[in-house]
Design an enzyme around this catalytic site. Structure first.
Site, mmCIF file in Angstrom:
data_model
loop_
_atom_site.group_PDB
_atom_site.id
_atom_site.type_symbol
_atom_site.label_atom_id
_atom_site.label_comp_id
_atom_site.label_asym_id
_atom_site.label_seq_id
_atom_site.Cartn_x
_atom_site.Cartn_y
_atom_site.Cartn_z
ATOM 1 N N GLN A 155 -32.278 38.425 5.537
ATOM 2 C CA GLN A 155 -31.982 37.831 4.328
ATOM 3 C C GLN A 155 -33.265 38.484 3.566
ATOM 4 O OE1 GLN A 155 -30.004 35.964 2.270
ATOM 5 N NE2 GLN A 155 -31.860 35.786 0.861
ATOM 6 N N GLN A 157 -33.610 38.522 -0.226
ATOM 7 C CA GLN A 157 -34.046 37.929 -1.388
ATOM 8 C C GLN A 157 -34.856 36.661 -1.109
ATOM 9 O OE1 GLN A 157 -31.025 35.996 -3.730
ATOM 10 N NE2 GLN A 157 -31.938 36.280 -5.691
ATOM 11 N N PRO A 282 -29.419 30.633 5.928
ATOM 12 C CA PRO A 282 -30.162 29.545 5.039
ATOM 13 C C PRO A 282 -29.419 29.360 3.608
ATOM 14 C CG PRO A 282 -31.326 31.604 5.301
ATOM 15 C CD PRO A 282 -30.184 31.812 6.315
ATOM 16 N N GLY A 284 -25.986 29.048 1.073
ATOM 17 C CA GLY A 284 -24.544 28.948 0.980
ATOM 18 C C GLY A 284 -23.954 30.547 0.800
ATOM 19 N N GLY A 285 -24.569 31.249 0.132
ATOM 20 C CA GLY A 285 -23.819 32.500 0.087
ATOM 21 C C GLY A 285 -24.979 33.560 -0.335
ATOM 22 N N MET A 286 -24.907 34.919 -0.094
ATOM 23 C CA MET A 286 -25.820 35.823 -0.507
ATOM 24 C C MET A 286 -25.009 37.032 -0.947
ATOM 25 S SD MET A 286 -28.875 36.797 -1.118
ATOM 26 C CE MET A 286 -29.158 38.139 -2.025
ATOM 27 N N GLU A 287 -25.340 37.341 -2.139
ATOM 28 C CA GLU A 287 -24.545 38.506 -2.972
ATOM 29 C C GLU A 287 -24.746 39.755 -2.522
ATOM 30 O OE1 GLU A 287 -26.755 36.499 -4.154
ATOM 31 O OE2 GLU A 287 -27.910 37.412 -5.796
ATOM 32 N N HIS A 311 -18.987 32.382 -6.981
ATOM 33 C CA HIS A 311 -20.199 32.720 -7.220
ATOM 34 C C HIS A 311 -21.073 34.128 -6.819
ATOM 35 C CE1 HIS A 311 -24.470 31.168 -8.202
ATOM 36 N NE2 HIS A 311 -24.656 32.005 -7.087
ATOM 37 N N GLU A 312 -20.736 34.322 -5.494
ATOM 38 C CA GLU A 312 -21.167 35.559 -4.860
ATOM 39 C C GLU A 312 -20.809 36.724 -5.494
ATOM 40 O OE1 GLU A 312 -23.969 35.072 -3.993
ATOM 41 O OE2 GLU A 312 -23.527 32.819 -3.112
ATOM 42 N N HIS A 315 -21.951 37.746 -8.913
ATOM 43 C CA HIS A 315 -22.971 38.346 -9.006
ATOM 44 C C HIS A 315 -23.151 39.765 -8.724
ATOM 45 C CE1 HIS A 315 -26.617 35.623 -8.497
ATOM 46 N NE2 HIS A 315 -25.978 34.940 -7.396
ATOM 47 N N GLU A 334 -29.072 34.065 -12.109
ATOM 48 C CA GLU A 334 -28.554 32.741 -11.439
ATOM 49 C C GLU A 334 -27.635 32.072 -12.492
ATOM 50 O OE1 GLU A 334 -27.480 32.515 -8.474
ATOM 51 O OE2 GLU A 334 -29.025 33.685 -7.428
ATOM 52 N N ASP A 391 -39.860 32.057 -3.259
ATOM 53 C CA ASP A 391 -38.825 31.184 -2.849
ATOM 54 C C ASP A 391 -38.957 29.905 -2.773
ATOM 55 O OD1 ASP A 391 -36.917 33.106 -1.786
ATOM 56 O OD2 ASP A 391 -38.089 33.551 0.010
ATOM 57 N N TYR A 399 -29.959 27.910 -12.223
ATOM 58 C CA TYR A 399 -28.490 28.036 -12.268
ATOM 59 C C TYR A 399 -27.970 26.942 -13.243
ATOM 60 C CZ TYR A 399 -29.117 29.693 -7.260
ATOM 61 O OH TYR A 399 -29.381 30.418 -6.101
HETATM 62 N N1 BES Z 1 -28.739 34.666 -4.375
HETATM 63 C C1 BES Z 1 -28.457 33.272 -4.339
HETATM 64 C C2 BES Z 1 -29.440 32.952 -3.043
HETATM 65 C C3 BES Z 1 -30.786 33.164 -2.951
HETATM 66 C C4 BES Z 1 -31.491 32.668 -4.353
HETATM 67 C C5 BES Z 1 -31.524 33.608 -1.950
HETATM 68 C C6 BES Z 1 -33.020 32.996 -4.235
HETATM 69 C C7 BES Z 1 -33.025 33.743 -2.082
HETATM 70 C C8 BES Z 1 -33.651 33.457 -3.081
HETATM 71 C C9 BES Z 1 -27.026 32.920 -4.012
HETATM 72 O O1 BES Z 1 -26.181 33.543 -4.774
HETATM 73 C C10 BES Z 1 -26.884 31.649 -4.286
HETATM 74 O O2 BES Z 1 -27.100 31.116 -5.431
HETATM 75 N N2 BES Z 1 -26.276 30.748 -3.341
HETATM 76 C C11 BES Z 1 -26.299 29.422 -3.517
HETATM 77 C C12 BES Z 1 -24.730 29.006 -3.525
HETATM 78 C C13 BES Z 1 -24.070 29.258 -4.930
HETATM 79 C C14 BES Z 1 -22.606 28.731 -4.874
HETATM 80 C C15 BES Z 1 -24.932 27.950 -5.833
HETATM 81 C C16 BES Z 1 -26.627 28.687 -2.364
HETATM 82 O O3 BES Z 1 -27.124 29.319 -1.412
HETATM 83 O O4 BES Z 1 -26.696 27.314 -2.129
HETATM 84 ZN ZN ZN Z 2 -26.480 32.900 -6.876
#
Ligand code: BES
Ligand code: ZN
Length: 623
Positions: A155, A157, A282, A284-287, A311-312, A315, A334, A391, A399
């Site tokens: 991971q 980001q 860790p 939901g998703g990572m793009e 969402h992903e 991105h 975001e 982080d 968001y």
């Molecule tokens: N890019 C983010 C995850 C992220 C953000 C990783 C900041 C590290 C640092 C990803 O696109 C994201 O926003 N995931 C969300 C899900 C989304 C549906 C809101 C999550 O993981 O909850």
């Molecule tokens: Zn996101």
């Protein structure tokens, strides 16, 4: 070849080279100050990576070398970011060169300063990861769905790529890459690149990413999984026991990509696949480009949580094509993505569903503002994260306030104008980075001034809280839910039938809006009537367990269920919500008991957040 033919070729060759004089593209060194990277790209920067690594599950080490093509602005040094890596040797154009590792900052790691000369074209770093390389999680077979093979994922980001590849780890850097990855026979490897769809016999995989991406989007997953195509350009990777479920859950993926293209222009990355990872992932998703990494908690069996895929996918425009310059501009990634996500959801599943999602986001925003009531600066869209771990500081303001900003802008200028603007914005800035200030200029010139519209952009971006002109979001489905909840509170009764065709979003709304003084008995009645503790939807489980903690409800073995959930799922948002609820309700001791059991299976990102939340001090680790 005869002479006249050779002569002809020669003439043609000369003509061709005259017609197209090979213009050296002028390099612009215009990187803005970056609070979370040691690199000084205005002096020298990397542009292509050749990665050659071996993934050793037995010793839990990735080792190999990273070779970079560089662009040098007459500098004698190039600086990379490195964190918890063992650097073995460094070469410049194939010859050993001197390097030094600076002091280790808790968040940023160490600067790796490499001596080069003015015409150095290529540098190579030979290195190994360590037990503390935070990006990487090594999973035992027991922690996977099939329980038969080990698994690894990374991971990157926000600033973790440097813990598995020495690199200029700034979102302003863009590189193409190639990789040779050796994994144990019988396992498959995939990256944010062109990917295999079947295993190789020798466990050696070659990858290529020809489109320039920022380092936080370099990603690797290794395990025993396979691929199933959904359409020509979409599909899923998952372990055997998850493959068909994942395929069914995500079967609308092609529709989503088409809907997104209709809105904001062609999908630029060729392939759009999703890999369903083990539950400790860790996020939901990572793009990650071409291959989104996803939590298995979205596999609900009824496509109810697929907004995560929207969402992903979004991105792929906001974030991956047009990238936030620094983590202070995170809302550009975001906020735009949530707006775009809602639009994709509306296009594919209709306005009713999109309205519910928008209202959930609106309520999340209120909750976050309440959490941050003593830190108003963290409620601005443009952040100042210098000296902080991005982080920790990147909360849901980016968001949900980001979304509300765009939604309000939409209502002010009209959807048609906003869409045309966004489409051009993505097109004109594709494969480049964006600062908040540059965006504001672009917005003023291309949308507001052009249409003679005034808008309080500065207040939205640089002031805490929510401006008065915010769009009002409503959902008639949720009004109905609120009505039913109210009736229950007054009458003490609820007819199961009225909830029969509720979607998980309606359930979530119902549960989240329990009055503060709801009693454990009232909870018990609802649980017995509606069977909430036994829900199999991860989102409903999370909000219900949170309320069980808030209302001191212990019926139907809910405490055991909460413990089970927390030891199986490592998705930070879920886990943090529940541990926060323990804390809020003065149950730190209970929380720590559960955490002791759960922590070993969490990825470092989740563990770090919960350590801080519960004041947990892990055993001192070295390196
Ligand atoms: N890019 C983010 C995850 C992220 C953000 C990783 C900041 C590290 C640092 C990803 O696109 C994201 O926003 N995931 C969300 C899900 C989304 C549906 C809101 C999550 O993981 O909850
Ligand atoms: Zn996101």
């Amino acid at each position: 070849m005869n002479t006249s033919k050779a002569l002809l070729y020669l003439i043609l060759f000369i003509m061709a080279s005259c017609a197209q004089p090979k213009e050296e593209k002028e390099i612009v060194y215009s990187y803005v100050e970056e609070p979370h990277s040691y690199a000084k790209p205005n002096n020298a920067f990397i542009k292509h990576l050749n990665l050659d690594i071996v993934v050793d599950f037995e010793n839990e080490i990735i080792s190999g070398k990273a070779t970079y093509d560089i662009e040098n602005n007459k500098s004698r040094q190039i600086i990379l970011d490195s964190k918890h890596l063992n650097i073995e040797s460094v070469l410049a154009d194939g010859k050993e060169t001197e390097f030094s590792l600076g002091i280790n900052d808790k968040y940023m790691g160490q600067p790796l300063t490499i001596n080069i000369n003015q015409d150095t074209k290529e540098i190579t770093v030979v290195y190994k990861t360590t037990k503390n390389s935070e990006a990487v999680q090594w999973l035992k077979p027991q922690q996977t769905a099939d329980k038969s093979s080990p698994f690894l994922f990374t991971q990157g980001q926000a600033i973790l790529t440097r813990s598995w590849i020495p690199i200029q780890d700034s979102a302003q850097i863009r590189i193409t890459y190639e990789a040779n990855v050796q994994v144990p026979k019988g396992l498959m490897a995939v990256m944010s690149a062109e990917n295999p769809t079947v295993k190789t016999a020798d466990g050696l995989y070659h990858f290529r990413m020809n489109q320039a991406i920022p380092p936080y989007l370099i990603a690797l997953a290794v395990g025993d999984f396979s691929y199933k195509a959904i359409s020509e350009r979409t599909g899923v990777y998952a372990e055997k026991s998850m493959l068909n479920k994942s395929y069914e859950e995500f079967s609308d993926m092609e529709k989503m990509v088409s809907a997104a293209e209709q809105l904001y222009g062609p999908y630029a990355w060729g392939q759009f696949d999703v890999i369903v990872l083990p539950p400790s992932f860790p996020f939901g998703g990572m793009e990650n480009p071409r291959l989104t990494f996803a939590t298995p908690t979205v596999i609900a069996g009824d496509k109810s949580l697929v907004s995560l895929v929207a969402h992903e996918l979004a991105h792929s425009w906001s974030g991956n094509l047009v990238t936030n310059a620094t983590w202070n501009d995170f809302w550009l990634n975001e906020g735009f993505t949530v707006y775009f996500e809602m639009r994709i959801m509306e296009a594919v599943y209709g306005k009713e569903r999109a309205d519910m999602l928008a209202l959930i986001s609106r309520q999340d925003l209120d909750d976050e503002l309440e959490n941050l009531k003593d830190a108003p600066n963290d409620t601005k869209l443009k952040l100042d994260l210098k000296g902080r771990n991005p982080d920790d500081a990147m909360n849901s303001i980016a968001y949900d306030k980001g979304y509300l900003f765009l939604r309000t802008l939409e209502e002010t200028v009209g959807r048609e104008k906003l869409d045309a603007f966004l489409k051009t914005y993505f097109k004109e800035h594709a494969f480049s980075t964006m600062t908040t200030e540059k965006f504001v200029d672009y917005l003023n010139t291309n949308l507001l001034k052009k249409n003679n519209i005034s808008f309080n952009t500065d207040e939205w971006i640089n002031q805490p809280g929510i401006p008065k002109n915010q769009a009002i979001i409503s959902s008639y489905k949720f009004k109905n839910v609120e009505h039913i909840l109210q009736e229950y509170i007054t009458s003490g009764k609820i007819d199961k039938k009225v909830t029969e065709d509720w979607t998980p979003q309606e359930w979530v709304h119902f549960i989240r809006n329990f009055p503060r003084d709801m009693t454990a008995d009232q909870m018990k009645y609802l649980d017995d009537t509606l069977n909430l503790t036994n829900s199999s939807n991860s989102y409903i489980q999370m909000v219900w367990y949170e309320q069980a903690l808030n209302h001191e409800y212990h019926g139907n073995n809910v405490d055991a269920k909460i413990e089970e959930f927390l030891t199986q799922v490592g998705r930070r948002w879920y886990v943090e919500t529940l541990f926060k609820a323990f804390k809020r309700n003065d149950r730190i001791e209970d929380a720590l008991k559960v955490y002791e059991k759960a922590r070993p299976s969490y990825h470092s990102v989740t563990a770090k957040t919960i350590d801080d939340l519960l004041g947990y001090k892990p055993d001192q680790e070295t390196n």
